[in-house]
Design an enzyme around this catalytic site. Structure first.
Site, PDB file in Angstrom:
ATOM      1  N   ASN A  51      12.755  -2.887   7.880  1.00  0.00           N
ATOM      2  CA  ASN A  51      11.740  -1.964   8.393  1.00  0.00           C
ATOM      3  C   ASN A  51      10.364  -2.384   7.914  1.00  0.00           C
ATOM      4  OD1 ASN A  51      10.231   0.142   6.582  1.00  0.00           O
ATOM      5  ND2 ASN A  51      12.228  -0.165   5.605  1.00  0.00           N
ATOM      6  N   SER A  52       9.382  -2.087   8.767  1.00  0.00           N
ATOM      7  CA  SER A  52       7.986  -2.278   8.328  1.00  0.00           C
ATOM      8  C   SER A  52       7.173  -1.078   8.818  1.00  0.00           C
ATOM      9  CB  SER A  52       7.412  -3.596   8.854  1.00  0.00           C
ATOM     10  OG  SER A  52       7.150  -3.503  10.226  1.00  0.00           O
ATOM     11  N   ILE A  53       7.623   0.096   8.410  1.00  0.00           N
ATOM     12  CA  ILE A  53       6.983   1.332   8.883  1.00  0.00           C
ATOM     13  C   ILE A  53       5.528   1.420   8.401  1.00  0.00           C
ATOM     14  CG2 ILE A  53       7.136   3.871   8.938  1.00  0.00           C
ATOM     15  CD1 ILE A  53       9.599   2.491  10.185  1.00  0.00           C
ATOM     16  N   GLY A  54       5.302   1.094   7.147  1.00  0.00           N
ATOM     17  CA  GLY A  54       3.925   1.137   6.641  1.00  0.00           C
ATOM     18  C   GLY A  54       3.467   2.515   6.211  1.00  0.00           C
ATOM     19  N   CYS A  77       7.141   0.271  -2.058  1.00  0.00           N
ATOM     20  CA  CYS A  77       7.125  -0.010  -0.613  1.00  0.00           C
ATOM     21  C   CYS A  77       6.606  -1.433  -0.389  1.00  0.00           C
ATOM     22  CB  CYS A  77       6.240   1.000   0.119  1.00  0.00           C
ATOM     23  SG  CYS A  77       6.103   0.593   1.879  1.00  0.00           S
ATOM     24  N   GLY A  98      20.688   1.642  -2.520  1.00  0.00           N
ATOM     25  CA  GLY A  98      20.700   0.293  -1.948  1.00  0.00           C
ATOM     26  C   GLY A  98      22.006  -0.002  -1.239  1.00  0.00           C
TER      27      GLY A  98
HETATM   28  C1  SIN Z   1       7.703   2.272   4.865  1.00  0.00           C
HETATM   29  O1  SIN Z   1       7.185   3.335   5.230  1.00  0.00           O
HETATM   30  O2  SIN Z   1       7.164   1.181   5.114  1.00  0.00           O
HETATM   31  C2  SIN Z   1       9.005   2.274   4.155  1.00  0.00           C
HETATM   32  C3  SIN Z   1       8.922   2.996   2.873  1.00  0.00           C
HETATM   33  C4  SIN Z   1       9.267   2.189   1.689  1.00  0.00           C
HETATM   34  O3  SIN Z   1       9.839   1.103   1.791  1.00  0.00           O
HETATM   35  O4  SIN Z   1       8.992   2.636   0.581  1.00  0.00           O
END
Ligand code: SIN
Length: 304
Positions: free
Chosen positions: A66-69, A126, A239
């Site tokens: 994921n790369s939600i950010g 993150c 994890g």
């Molecule tokens: C994200 O929002 O990029 C994921 C959150 C995280 O990895 O802490």
């Protein structure tokens, strides 16, 4: 049968915690709320964040990148609009917070005082932001300072979430403990890549993202074992936990509770299934109190 566990002065009815990022009040009806020990909110930051460009999610052979950010509405709207909906659920709510500067953390902790939450998880891990996130969590000194400042600013229960990208995960956990953490959670996602070979470019909207899911479980388990041996405060393992056996491995390695993340995206009923599986295992093994399992790993004389 006793399933309740203690994380410092926070007592949970059972050790199943929903990890940050996979639950929102809008998705609550899909989850078996009665089987959940605690819920960690999606990470909140001082100001709203739009997050990273798409694509933000990518399935891999044994996991998810994921790369939600850290997309979120910011602390003020969170407190006004989202937190009351979390609090209605009747489950201990741990608010995950992050910031771009060290000073952001104590300011946010102060804003969360007196709101009835069970505590705070400090997202120092993150991998998808340019400032803060795992850049803080890579450095033990920084982890120490942030935890200390948050503890000084509020009387809330505090748990830093560590990154596997830390220079030394044990040293980082010890720094969190020394800073005054009530518990330590580990690990967040592993920095990862996927390449579109025709386009010669990243398959994500960013160059890298964070890998979660079954692929990371054995490494996360090893890190939890090492940290649980080194610190005196409780450890929350996270994890790639996909089923009851995975959760039991983390408990036996020394975790007092487990965070379930990616598995909830596949099957939101999984917290109840994992709890049932733990119950069944305890019955089969003649164990009355789950605390008997925590850290019960037998080490052979030649183990390193
Ligand atoms: C994200 O929002 O990029 C994921 C959150 C995280 O990895 O802490």
């Amino acid at each position: 049968m006793k399933l309740s566990i203690q994380l410092g002065n926070l007592v949970l009815e059972n050790p199943i915690i929903i990890a940050s990022g996979v639950f929102s009040p809008d998705s609550a009806s899909y989850f078996p709320i009665e089987a959940i020990g605690a819920i960690i909110t999606k990470t909140v930051t001082p100001r709203p964040r739009e997050g990273n460009p798409p694509p933000r999610l990518l399935e891999t052979a044994a996991g998810l990148i994921n790369s939600i950010g850290l997309q979120n509405v910011g602390i003020e709207r969170f407190i006004e609009e989202e937190l009351p909906r979390y609090m209605e659920l009747g489950v201990p709510i741990i608010v995950s917070i992050s910031g771009e500067t060290e000073a952001d953390f104590p300011l946010m902790a102060e804003r969360l005082r007196g709101k009835g939450i069970a505590g705070i998880e400090l997202n120092l891990s993150c991998p998808n932001v340019q400032r803060g996130g795992m850049h803080f969590g890579r450095d033990a000194e920084t982890v120490f300072r942030i935890v200390r400042e948050v503890k000084d600013a509020s009387s809330l229960w505090v748990m830093p979430k560590l990154t596997p990208q830390a220079r030394d995960i044990v040293e980082t956990a010890l720094a969190g403990e020394e800073g005054g953490a009530d518990a330590i959670s580990l690990v967040n996602t592993f920095l990862a890549m996927a390449i579109d070979i025709r386009a010669r470019s990243s398959r994500l909207g960013t160059l890298m993202g964070g890998l979660s899911g079954p692929a990371i479980k054995p490494i996360a388990l090893r890190m939890v074992y090492e940290v649980a041996r080194a610190v005196r405060i409780p450890v929350v393992g996270c994890g790639g936990i996909m089923n009851a056996e995975d959760a039991l491995e983390f408990l036996i390695a020394g975790a007092s509770a487990v965070e379930i993340g990616t598995a909830c995206l596949i099957n939101p009923s999984i917290p109840a299934e994992i709890l049932d599986g733990i119950r069944k295992f305890m019955e089969e093994e003649g164990i009355d109190d789950i605390r008997e399992l925590i850290g019960s790993l037998k080490i052979k004389p030649l183990d390193i």
